[in-house]
Design an enzyme around this catalytic site. Structure first.
Site, PDB file in Angstrom:
ATOM      1  N   GLU A   1      -6.129 -25.418  17.912  1.00 12.50           N
ATOM      2  CA  GLU A   1      -5.226 -26.127  18.629  1.00 12.50           C
ATOM      3  C   GLU A   1      -4.173 -25.929  19.131  1.00 12.50           C
ATOM      4  O   GLU A   1      -3.153 -26.750  19.416  1.00 12.50           O
ATOM      5  CB  GLU A   1      -5.583 -27.805  18.195  1.00 12.50           C
ATOM      6  CG  GLU A   1      -7.078 -27.923  17.768  1.00 12.50           C
ATOM      7  CD  GLU A   1      -6.779 -29.959  17.336  1.00 12.50           C
ATOM      8  OE1 GLU A   1      -7.639 -31.027  17.938  1.00 12.50           O
ATOM      9  OE2 GLU A   1      -5.891 -29.864  17.304  1.00 12.50           O
TER      10      GLU A   1
HETATM   11  C1  TNX Z   1      -8.892 -32.546  15.529  1.00  9.94           C
HETATM   12  S1  TNX Z   1     -10.083 -30.104  13.779  1.00  9.94           S
HETATM   13  C2  TNX Z   1      -8.218 -31.724  14.281  1.00  9.94           C
HETATM   14  C3  TNX Z   1      -7.258 -32.181  14.447  1.00  9.94           C
HETATM   15  C4  TNX Z   1      -7.303 -33.902  14.238  1.00  9.94           C
HETATM   16  C5  TNX Z   1      -8.614 -33.917  14.219  1.00  9.94           C
HETATM   17  C6  TNX Z   1      -9.714 -35.338  14.322  1.00  9.94           C
HETATM   18  C7  TNX Z   1      -8.797 -30.016  14.171  1.00  9.94           C
HETATM   19  C8  TNX Z   1      -8.277 -28.459  13.519  1.00  9.94           C
HETATM   20  N1  TNX Z   1      -7.869 -30.490  14.126  1.00  9.94           N
HETATM   21  O1  TNX Z   1      -5.571 -32.358  14.739  1.00  9.94           O
HETATM   22  O2  TNX Z   1      -6.785 -34.390  12.971  1.00  9.94           O
HETATM   23  O3  TNX Z   1      -9.010 -33.383  15.358  1.00  9.94           O
HETATM   24  O4  TNX Z   1     -10.047 -35.628  14.421  1.00  9.94           O
END
Ligand code: TNX
Length: 517
Positions: free
Chosen positions: A331
């Site tokens: 992300e």
């Molecule tokens: C996505 S999954 C994220 C996290 C959040 C999560 C909550 C991922 C690699 N990054 O930053 O905590 O969703 O479900």
């Protein structure tokens, strides 16, 4: 095999209309009733009964495993269960033995049970520990006071030969969104190791907080782990190096390897609050206690960024005996694609420089330097061209598809905790998929295993963790360990496991998909 029969002996409540006759010895737990399901089970011959004279027999090299077995059984049975190197002739024993067994690998074991004892044989302590977890499940969860003493602690006769499908069976705990204390993490380690989960990935830094002491950048924890650093401003705290080493040791005594994660180049707001030079304009951002993602980025063009990253990797590697160091990579929406590649090309080799294998979220697969890394797949699709291309160059994969393995997602619309962006994940959903074939463009040979991430935006206490993890972590553990998948069988075995969680005080979710004993 009707496994629920086996659970009838766990008569916490008398069975309506059919109380066991006083003094009757209940049948022992069926050998095949174990979670995760063993590879081969052959019931035969008489049961073994523990008595006040039973000893634990183990070579000095397996003392740690013998200690774990003793501490599991002594409080429940009230027996002394002394640990000896050699059981005197005729003395009933629970024996741990190491040897050379081609079929069993590093974590497999062979358990044989008969009138004179129970023997667990393996190539080494990892296999003995796995066998001990099986043995614990073969003993009753709770004892009905009307059962005569000599018949209480029986292990069904026969043989189990067992070894894992995948070498990596992981759980992840998010320490950043809400900090969980050392005793809480230890309790979670105890609970996961019963299901032969052998890796614990700790997500140690994110936008809201920084949870691991780094001597060369002390404000990371004095600021980033201060009171109020957590979602909704609740919590705060961090692991000192001594805490972390204590967890590493505690985990390794339970065959669990810690994988530390520092997420970068995104998810770094807490580090930038503590050290404003880590932003491009040198201005500290405000602390964040909300649950937004994708807004922070390290400054890719600044040299201080790489001094920081290398210091953190060096200090983390030095206190981590396990092979993996997780550098996040998910992300990074506030980092351009070109900057992301430049960053990963520079940082992935740093992990190798300090002797570790880099592990990251599947976005790292875009970087050529990821060919020696492990990519953790968290997507919702059943194919991923970028990952598949990296796999062709050597990247290995751990499977955590968010719509199946994310145990922070709600079970259904009524679940009081958790998020739902990846969908509801009932127990059957978490169970009914194959980590080896789920990605149609990645061969099973590239899959190291499976991991169940537990993000903690909505989770504060150990009860919260347990409610989201169980029974789903047990389902994921079975996908990682057992060669076959059979929902009807899992459903029966996990239903029979319920009284054990009750006995342990584990706050599990009583899914309506399961008939709980
Ligand atoms: C996505 S999954 C994220 C996290 C959040 C999560 C909550 C991922 C690699 N990054 O930053 O905590 O969703 O479900």
């Amino acid at each position: 095999m009707r496994l629920r029969l086996a659970a009838l002996l766990v008569v916490a409540l008398p069975l309506a209309g059919a109380p066991a006759p006083a003094g009757a010895a209940p049948a022992p737990v069926a050998l095949g009733s174990v979670v995760p399901a063993p590879v081969q089970v052959r019931p035969h011959g008489p049961a073994f009964r523990l008595t006040p004279h039973t000893v634990i027999e183990a070579p000095a090299s397996a003392r740690n495993v013998a200690d774990r077995l003793a501490e599991a059984l002594r409080p429940a049975t009230g027996y002394r269960l002394p640990i000896v190197g050699h059981a005197p002739r005729g003395v009933p024993a629970l024996s741990l033995a190491t040897g050379h067994f081609d079929q069993l690998g590093a974590e497999g074991y062979r358990l044989t049970s008969g009138r004179s004892g129970v023997r667990i044989a393996a190539n080494g302590n990892a296999g003995l520990f796995a066998g001990v977890q099986t043995l614990r499940q073969l003993l009753p969860a709770a004892i009905d006071a009307s059962t005569p003493r000599h018949a209480r602690w029986a292990v069904a006769g026969g043989e189990i030969v067992d070894y894992p499908r995948f070498g990596f069976r992981g759980a992840m705990l998010d320490e950043a969104r809400h900090f969980h204390t050392v005793p809480e993490v230890k309790a979670y380690i105890d609970e996961m190791s019963r299901f032969k989960v052998n890796y614990l990935h700790l997500h140690l830094a994110d936008d809201q907080g920084w949870r691991i002491q780094i001597d060369s950048w002390p404000r990371l924890t004095t600021v980033g782990g201060a009171p109020g650093t957590g979602v909704d401003g609740v919590g705060g705290g961090y692991l000192t190096k001594a805490d972390y080493r204590d967890l590493v040791r505690y985990a390794s005594q339970r065959d669990v390897t810690i994988v530390p994660e520092i997420d970068m180049p995104g998810h770094v707001n807490a580090a930038q609050v503590a050290y404003p030079e880590l932003t491009c304009d040198g201005v500290a951002p405000p602390p964040r206690t909300d649950t937004e993602v994708g807004y922070s980025s390290l400054c890719i063009g600044k040299e201080v960024t790489y001094r920081f990253v290398e210091d953190v990797i060096r200090e983390l590697a030095a206190m981590t005996p396990g092979p993996y160091l997780h550098i996040g990579g998910d992300e990074a929406h506030a980092t351009t694609a070109a900057d992301y590649l430049a960053f990963e090309q520079r940082v992935l080799p740093l992990v190798a420089k300090y002797g570790k294998t880099a592990y990251g979220w599947n976005e790292i697969a875009a970087a050529p330097a990821a060919h020696r890394a492990v990519a953790q797949y968290w997507g919702l699709d059943t194919s991923n061209a970028t990952l598949a291309a990296a796999v062709a160059q050597g990247t290995k994969v751990v499977m955590s598809p968010a719509n199946l393995a994310y145990i922070d997602q709600k079970y259904d619309a009524n679940t009081p905790l958790g998020l739902d962006w990846a969908g509801y994940i009932e127990v059957r959903t978490a169970y009914d998929w194959d980590p080896g074939t789920h990605l149609t463009d990645v061969p099973a040979s590239a899959v190291l295993g499976v991991e169940a991430p537990l993000w903690s935006e909505t989770l504060r206490s150990l009860d919260d963790i347990e409610f989201m993890a169980f029974p789903r972590l047990a389902a994921i553990a079975e996908l990682g360990w057992s060669p076959h998948r059979d929902w009807a069988s899992f459903r029966a075995r996990i239903g029979a496991y319920g009284p054990r969680w009750v006995e342990q005080g584990v706050d599990f979710y009583r899914s309506p998909q399961v008939d709980w004993d």
